[in-house]
Design an enzyme around this catalytic site. Structure first.
Site, PDB file in Angstrom:
ATOM      1  CE  LYS A  52      30.979  36.936  47.027  1.00 29.21           C
ATOM      2  NZ  LYS A  52      31.413  36.312  48.225  1.00 29.21           N
TER       3      LYS A  52
ATOM      4  CG  ASP B  55      34.930  34.912  48.830  1.00 30.29           C
ATOM      5  OD1 ASP B  55      34.687  35.345  47.690  1.00 30.29           O
ATOM      6  OD2 ASP B  55      34.299  35.261  49.836  1.00 30.29           O
TER       7      ASP B  55
END
Length: 182
Positions: free
Chosen positions: A89, A105
């Site tokens: 992430k 993401d």
């Protein structure tokens, strides 16, 4: 961004934004953070929760940036993953937001499943790989930011989603299931 993303784990963006200026005021450079006592970093970042582990990761990450990368954040995904406290992430956010490179993401797991972009996939890397098949590389970072905003404003997690206000109403898997069940 590297430090902010680490502080954001189990913490709100608003709290991170309150804490970060004090951290940079006391430790304005990568070298200053690398040389800092872990306990001094912990004292500042404690309001973000998990202060001990976040302070440890920040110090170790800054030490590695200083010692191995000449105080520069690498623009290579795999090198980012080797930094303490950096996962997929964080690496994707940095690749997309800092370096303008293709990135997705994995914060989008809940919405990707709810909307129907993926089907029951919960593992971040698998969601990321599935989204890469749907999203053009140059759109990945912006897509994820839009999805995060959509999740905060419309397709909420802690309250019932506001499907009646949703611009994806006609294609959303959840909305289709709710219509069939009503």
């Amino acid at each position: 961004l590297l430090i902010s993303v680490r502080l954001a784990a189990q913490c709100t963006d608003a709290r991170v934004n309150q804490v970060v200026p004090g951290l940079y005021e006391k430790f304005p450079t990568i070298s200053a953070l690398a040389d800092a006592d872990e306990s001094d970093i912990e004292e500042i970042v404690r309001p973000c929760g998990l202060g001990k582990s976040k302070a440890r990761d920040i110090k170790a990450c800054m030490t590695m940036l200083r010692d191995e990368y000449d105080c520069k954040v690498p623009d290579d995904f795999n090198k980012l993953l080797k930094l303490p406290g950096v996962g997929r992430k964080s690496a994707n956010l940095i690749m997309g937001d800092v370096f303008g490179k293709p990135a997705i993401d994995t914060h989008c797991i809940r919405l990707s499943n709810r909307i129907g972009l993926v089907d029951g996939i919960k593992e971040p890397k698998k969601v990321e790989m599935a989204l890469w098949k749907l999203i053009p590389p140059e759109e990945g970072s912006d897509f994820c930011h839009r999805l995060v905003i959509h999740g905060r404003e419309i397709c909420t997690a802690r309250t019932s989603p506001y499907c009646h206000r949703c611009c994806l109403n006609d294609i959303c898997e959840k909305n289709g299931v709710e219509k069939e069940n009503s």
